[in-house]
Write a protein that holds these residues in place. Sequence first.
Motif, PDB file in Angstrom:
ATOM      1  N   GLY A 118      55.939 -55.254  67.298  1.00 20.55           N
ATOM      2  CA  GLY A 118      56.997 -54.874  68.218  1.00 20.55           C
ATOM      3  C   GLY A 118      57.638 -53.547  67.844  1.00 20.55           C
ATOM      4  O   GLY A 118      57.408 -53.014  66.753  1.00 20.55           O
ATOM      5  N   ALA A 119      58.447 -53.022  68.759  1.00 23.30           N
ATOM      6  CA  ALA A 119      59.096 -51.726  68.553  1.00 23.30           C
ATOM      7  C   ALA A 119      60.006 -51.771  67.326  1.00 23.30           C
ATOM      8  O   ALA A 119      60.832 -52.668  67.180  1.00 23.30           O
ATOM      9  N   VAL A 120      59.823 -50.792  66.458  1.00 16.47           N
ATOM     10  CA  VAL A 120      60.600 -50.716  65.226  1.00 16.47           C
ATOM     11  C   VAL A 120      60.701 -49.247  64.792  1.00 16.47           C
ATOM     12  O   VAL A 120      59.790 -48.450  65.058  1.00 16.47           O
ATOM     13  N   ASP A 121      61.833 -48.907  64.163  1.00 16.95           N
ATOM     14  CA  ASP A 121      62.003 -47.570  63.603  1.00 16.95           C
ATOM     15  C   ASP A 121      61.200 -47.476  62.313  1.00 16.95           C
ATOM     16  O   ASP A 121      61.308 -48.341  61.435  1.00 16.95           O
ATOM     17  N   LYS A 122      60.398 -46.415  62.191  1.00 18.17           N
ATOM     18  CA  LYS A 122      59.538 -46.229  61.022  1.00 18.17           C
ATOM     19  C   LYS A 122      60.089 -45.111  60.139  1.00 18.17           C
ATOM     20  O   LYS A 122      60.759 -44.193  60.624  1.00 18.17           O
ATOM     21  N   PRO A 123      59.769 -45.130  58.847  1.00 23.12           N
ATOM     22  CA  PRO A 123      60.277 -44.099  57.936  1.00 23.12           C
ATOM     23  C   PRO A 123      59.796 -42.683  58.277  1.00 23.12           C
ATOM     24  O   PRO A 123      60.398 -41.707  57.860  1.00 23.12           O
ATOM     25  N   HIS A 124      58.729 -42.552  59.046  1.00 24.95           N
ATOM     26  CA  HIS A 124      58.208 -41.224  59.391  1.00 24.95           C
ATOM     27  C   HIS A 124      58.936 -40.606  60.585  1.00 24.95           C
ATOM     28  O   HIS A 124      58.523 -39.570  61.112  1.00 24.95           O
ATOM     29  N   GLY A 125      60.038 -41.247  61.044  1.00 23.34           N
ATOM     30  CA  GLY A 125      60.882 -40.647  62.070  1.00 23.34           C
ATOM     31  C   GLY A 125      60.568 -41.033  63.498  1.00 23.34           C
ATOM     32  O   GLY A 125      61.129 -40.458  64.424  1.00 23.34           O
ATOM     33  N   LEU A 126      59.677 -41.989  63.686  1.00 22.39           N
ATOM     34  CA  LEU A 126      59.324 -42.429  65.033  1.00 22.39           C
ATOM     35  C   LEU A 126      59.662 -43.905  65.219  1.00 22.39           C
ATOM     36  O   LEU A 126      59.545 -44.706  64.295  1.00 22.39           O
ATOM     37  N   ARG A 127      60.085 -44.248  66.411  1.00 18.33           N
ATOM     38  CA  ARG A 127      60.173 -45.649  66.820  1.00 18.33           C
ATOM     39  C   ARG A 127      58.875 -45.926  67.563  1.00 18.33           C
ATOM     40  O   ARG A 127      58.496 -45.176  68.466  1.00 18.33           O
ATOM     41  N   GLY A 136      40.268 -54.320  73.224  1.00 20.19           N
ATOM     42  CA  GLY A 136      40.749 -54.215  71.853  1.00 20.19           C
ATOM     43  C   GLY A 136      41.247 -52.847  71.430  1.00 20.19           C
ATOM     44  O   GLY A 136      41.573 -52.652  70.265  1.00 20.19           O
ATOM     45  N   TYR A 137      41.311 -51.889  72.345  1.00 21.27           N
ATOM     46  CA  TYR A 137      41.852 -50.578  71.992  1.00 21.27           C
ATOM     47  C   TYR A 137      43.339 -50.718  71.664  1.00 21.27           C
ATOM     48  O   TYR A 137      44.068 -51.439  72.345  1.00 21.27           O
ATOM     49  N   ILE A 138      43.799 -50.012  70.640  1.00 17.49           N
ATOM     50  CA  ILE A 138      45.188 -50.086  70.197  1.00 17.49           C
ATOM     51  C   ILE A 138      45.942 -48.848  70.679  1.00 17.49           C
ATOM     52  O   ILE A 138      45.558 -47.712  70.382  1.00 17.49           O
ATOM     53  N   PHE A 139      47.036 -49.084  71.394  1.00 14.47           N
ATOM     54  CA  PHE A 139      47.894 -48.015  71.912  1.00 14.47           C
ATOM     55  C   PHE A 139      49.221 -48.068  71.166  1.00 14.47           C
ATOM     56  O   PHE A 139      49.784 -49.159  70.972  1.00 14.47           O
ATOM     57  N   VAL A 140      49.731 -46.887  70.751  1.00 11.34           N
ATOM     58  CA  VAL A 140      50.962 -46.815  69.972  1.00 11.34           C
ATOM     59  C   VAL A 140      51.937 -45.866  70.654  1.00 11.34           C
ATOM     60  O   VAL A 140      51.968 -44.659  70.406  1.00 11.34           O
ATOM     61  N   PRO A 141      52.765 -46.392  71.594  1.00  8.55           N
ATOM     62  CA  PRO A 141      53.804 -45.561  72.181  1.00  8.55           C
ATOM     63  C   PRO A 141      54.848 -45.242  71.120  1.00  8.55           C
ATOM     64  O   PRO A 141      55.220 -46.115  70.324  1.00  8.55           O
ATOM     65  N   SER A 142      55.297 -43.989  71.097  1.00  2.07           N
ATOM     66  CA  SER A 142      56.195 -43.532  70.044  1.00  2.07           C
ATOM     67  C   SER A 142      57.223 -42.554  70.580  1.00  2.07           C
ATOM     68  O   SER A 142      56.904 -41.684  71.383  1.00  2.07           O
ATOM     69  N   LEU A 143      58.454 -42.713  70.099  1.00  3.02           N
ATOM     70  CA  LEU A 143      59.532 -41.764  70.393  1.00  3.02           C
ATOM     71  C   LEU A 143      60.185 -41.348  69.094  1.00  3.02           C
ATOM     72  O   LEU A 143      60.341 -42.166  68.165  1.00  3.02           O
ATOM     73  N   ALA A 144      60.609 -40.094  69.014  1.00  3.35           N
ATOM     74  CA  ALA A 144      61.349 -39.629  67.853  1.00  3.35           C
ATOM     75  C   ALA A 144      62.671 -40.390  67.771  1.00  3.35           C
ATOM     76  O   ALA A 144      63.356 -40.570  68.788  1.00  3.35           O
ATOM     77  N   ILE A 145      63.026 -40.864  66.574  1.00  4.28           N
ATOM     78  CA  ILE A 145      64.284 -41.580  66.390  1.00  4.28           C
ATOM     79  C   ILE A 145      65.424 -40.592  66.576  1.00  4.28           C
ATOM     80  O   ILE A 145      65.427 -39.507  65.994  1.00  4.28           O
ATOM     81  N   GLY A 146      66.350 -40.973  67.438  1.00  2.00           N
ATOM     82  CA  GLY A 146      67.500 -40.106  67.715  1.00  2.00           C
ATOM     83  C   GLY A 146      67.171 -38.946  68.633  1.00  2.00           C
ATOM     84  O   GLY A 146      67.963 -38.036  68.801  1.00  2.00           O
ATOM     85  N   GLY A 147      65.974 -38.983  69.236  1.00  2.00           N
ATOM     86  CA  GLY A 147      65.562 -37.858  70.072  1.00  2.00           C
ATOM     87  C   GLY A 147      65.564 -38.116  71.496  1.00  2.00           C
ATOM     88  O   GLY A 147      65.678 -38.796  72.303  1.00  2.00           O
TER      89      GLY A 147
END
Length: 147
Positions: A118-127, A136-147
């Motif tokens: 599930g959606a989580v804030d990661k140490p590399h600056g992305l949620r 079985g393809y894996i998709f990773v939607p990502s947003l900059a934290i605080g952006g």
Amino acid sequence: MVMKRTKQPWMAADDFGRSLPRGVGINLLVRDVALMEAFCRDVLGATIIYADEDFAAVQLLGSVFMLHADHSYSDNPMRGTVTGVEVRGAGLEIRLYGSDPDTVEALARKHDHIVLSGAVDKPHGLRECHIVGPDGYIFVPSLAIGG
């Protein structure tokens, strides 16, 4: 090459190929174009430029990528890489920078797709979250934290 389409494509394949911009392109080999097309549209929020039983052109986050049905690749050397493979894209994350992971996670759950994480804030600056799409393809939607 085996094609199942019964309608005229929206443009000739060679014209489409010449229209693609410089950069990196993605082409996913899929068992069922309509299934992956629906996932891209309904879960990821993509625009379907064109789709038929053999092929789809998909626009997402300013990029265009393609879906090809396995049967349309019968004469292509890539065909053997997916024959009999249950889960595709092993080791590949299709990262969707600028895509809201909370929204995509909710849509994935609504449409009964597997949410690997599930959606989580990661140490590399992305949620981000990890969604398993068709084949079985894996998709990773990502947003900059605080952006």
